[in-house]
Design a protein around this motif. Structure first.
Motif, PDB file in Angstrom:
ATOM      1  N   GLY A   1      -2.009 -34.294 -37.475  1.00  0.00           N
ATOM      2  CA  GLY A   1      -2.392 -34.957 -38.715  1.00  0.00           C
ATOM      3  C   GLY A   1      -3.815 -34.599 -39.101  1.00  0.00           C
ATOM      4  N   GLY A   2      -4.221 -35.011 -40.296  1.00  0.00           N
ATOM      5  CA  GLY A   2      -5.571 -34.693 -40.732  1.00  0.00           C
ATOM      6  C   GLY A   2      -5.959 -35.448 -41.978  1.00  0.00           C
ATOM      7  N   GLU A   3      -7.248 -35.373 -42.280  1.00  0.00           N
ATOM      8  CA  GLU A   3      -7.738 -35.976 -43.520  1.00  0.00           C
ATOM      9  C   GLU A   3      -7.240 -35.134 -44.701  1.00  0.00           C
ATOM     10  N   ASP A   4      -7.417 -35.691 -45.914  1.00  0.00           N
ATOM     11  CA  ASP A   4      -6.792 -35.070 -47.088  1.00  0.00           C
ATOM     12  C   ASP A   4      -7.320 -33.653 -47.382  1.00  0.00           C
ATOM     13  N   ARG A   5      -8.649 -33.449 -47.259  1.00  0.00           N
ATOM     14  CA  ARG A   5      -9.180 -32.121 -47.602  1.00  0.00           C
ATOM     15  C   ARG A   5      -8.767 -31.075 -46.569  1.00  0.00           C
TER      16      ARG A   5
ATOM     17  N   VAL B   1       3.075 -33.705 -37.171  1.00  0.00           N
ATOM     18  CA  VAL B   1       2.678 -35.105 -37.319  1.00  0.00           C
ATOM     19  C   VAL B   1       1.906 -35.288 -38.621  1.00  0.00           C
ATOM     20  N   CYS B   2       2.282 -36.290 -39.381  1.00  0.00           N
ATOM     21  CA  CYS B   2       1.531 -36.826 -40.520  1.00  0.00           C
ATOM     22  C   CYS B   2       1.130 -35.746 -41.524  1.00  0.00           C
ATOM     23  N   ALA B   3      -0.143 -35.359 -41.613  1.00  0.00           N
ATOM     24  CA  ALA B   3      -0.497 -34.304 -42.567  1.00  0.00           C
ATOM     25  C   ALA B   3       0.310 -33.041 -42.282  1.00  0.00           C
TER      26      ALA B   3
ATOM     27  N   HIS C   1      -1.568 -43.597 -42.889  1.00  0.00           N
ATOM     28  CA  HIS C   1      -1.374 -42.626 -43.972  1.00  0.00           C
ATOM     29  C   HIS C   1      -1.245 -43.309 -45.316  1.00  0.00           C
ATOM     30  N   GLN C   2      -1.607 -42.567 -46.353  1.00  0.00           N
ATOM     31  CA  GLN C   2      -1.407 -43.029 -47.731  1.00  0.00           C
ATOM     32  C   GLN C   2      -0.160 -42.374 -48.317  1.00  0.00           C
ATOM     33  N   GLY C   3       0.176 -41.220 -47.772  1.00  0.00           N
ATOM     34  CA  GLY C   3       1.316 -40.467 -48.301  1.00  0.00           C
ATOM     35  C   GLY C   3       2.637 -41.182 -48.071  1.00  0.00           C
ATOM     36  N   VAL C   4       3.568 -40.920 -48.982  1.00  0.00           N
ATOM     37  CA  VAL C   4       4.933 -41.449 -48.899  1.00  0.00           C
ATOM     38  C   VAL C   4       5.857 -40.234 -48.934  1.00  0.00           C
TER      39      VAL C   4
HETATM   40  N1  GLN Z   1      -3.867 -37.362 -45.507  1.00  0.00           N
HETATM   41  C1  GLN Z   1      -2.513 -37.781 -45.279  1.00  0.00           C
HETATM   42  C2  GLN Z   1      -2.177 -39.177 -45.791  1.00  0.00           C
HETATM   43  O1  GLN Z   1      -3.017 -40.031 -45.856  1.00  0.00           O
HETATM   44  C3  GLN Z   1      -2.211 -37.648 -43.819  1.00  0.00           C
HETATM   45  C4  GLN Z   1      -2.989 -38.597 -42.963  1.00  0.00           C
HETATM   46  C5  GLN Z   1      -2.862 -38.319 -41.509  1.00  0.00           C
HETATM   47  O2  GLN Z   1      -2.530 -37.200 -41.118  1.00  0.00           O
HETATM   48  N2  GLN Z   1      -3.158 -39.303 -40.673  1.00  0.00           N
HETATM   49  O3  GLN Z   1      -1.025 -39.422 -46.117  1.00  0.00           O
END
Ligand code: GLN
Length: 242
Positions: free
Chosen positions: A61-65, A93-95, A153-156
């Protein structure tokens, strides 16, 4: 790949490895070695070319940028998609999960193209960020015990017809669509919102990846007591929040 060796590729640790997702690589590596496999682990930074000869690829996973940059570089490189076309296994995972889909909404608020390795698209959730411990039931076809993990996460993420939900949540949000699904998978590509690291909390998923790459139905048992202790603690945290 010969039956006693495995190439494990950990993608973009410089951009994508939040909440200890690198632990997923350590768990797969250790559990493969415990089964006598000769594991070659390759950590590929985002300025390096992705080898196409890996057996299992992991991405975190990662931050948005950093997510936007990682998606651009993964698409430009093309190696991960070629590896999947050759039958490689991917756990994301996630991002990383969002990037494997057809598209996601990036930090600039724009729809950005992903790799299309999973039949999912991700949008930005309008509601509160999904944060907390999660407990779910993995897809019956996987034949595994309940999924435990941590989401942030904010993403859906919306699943298309060729992606199966990885799990159904009992506690927590997962894909955030309100339909109770969490993550997605097809034959060889897996995506989840779960951190933890999720494979430390669910070592039998790590074993599943190893079995898929070896094309075997079973692996010799290993001592899972520490994993069990962690699972029990985190499942209690999800079901009895403070
Ligand atoms: N940036 C993405 C989101 O907020 C993924 C966050 C994450 O990987 N933890 O949905």
């Amino acid at each position: 790949m010969s039956q006693n060796s495995m190439r494990l590729v950990w993608l973009y640790p410089d951009l994508l490895s939040t909440y200890g997702d690198q632990g997923n690589t350590l768990v797969v590596e250790r559990r493969a070695r415990q089964r006598g496999l000769d594991v070659a682990r390759v950590d590929v930074r985002s300025d390096q070319q992705i080898p196409t000869s890996g057996d299992i690829y992991l991405i975190g996973g990662g931050e948005d940028r950093p997510q936007r940059l990682a998606a651009e570089r993964l698409r430009r490189d093309g190696g991960l998609s070629r590896a999947v076309a050759n039958g490689a296994i991917v756990f994301s995972v996630c991002a990383g999960y969002q990037i494997l889909g057809h598209e996601f909404v990036n930090d600039l608020g724009e729809r950005q193209e992903g790799l299309g390795l999973l039949d999912v698209i991700s949008t930005r959730g309008e509601g509160a960020r999904c944060v907390g411990d999660v407990l779910g039931d993995l897809d019956d076809r996987l034949g595994l015990p309940p999924l435990t993990g941590f989401e942030n996460h904010q993403g859906v993420t919306h699943l298309g017809p060729t992606a199966r939900p990885l799990a159904r949540v009992r506690f927590g949000n997962g894909n955030g669509t309100g339909d109770g699904t969490e993550g997605a998978w097809n034959d060889t590509v897996f995506g989840t919102y779960m951190h933890g690291p999720v494979l430390a909390r669910n070592p039998l998923i790590a074993d599943l990846l190893i079995k898929l790459s070896l094309d075997v139905n079973a692996l010799p048992p290993v001592d899972d007591r520490w994993y069990e202790a962690l699972r029990n603690e985190r499942i209690a945290a999800a079901t009895q929040p403070a």
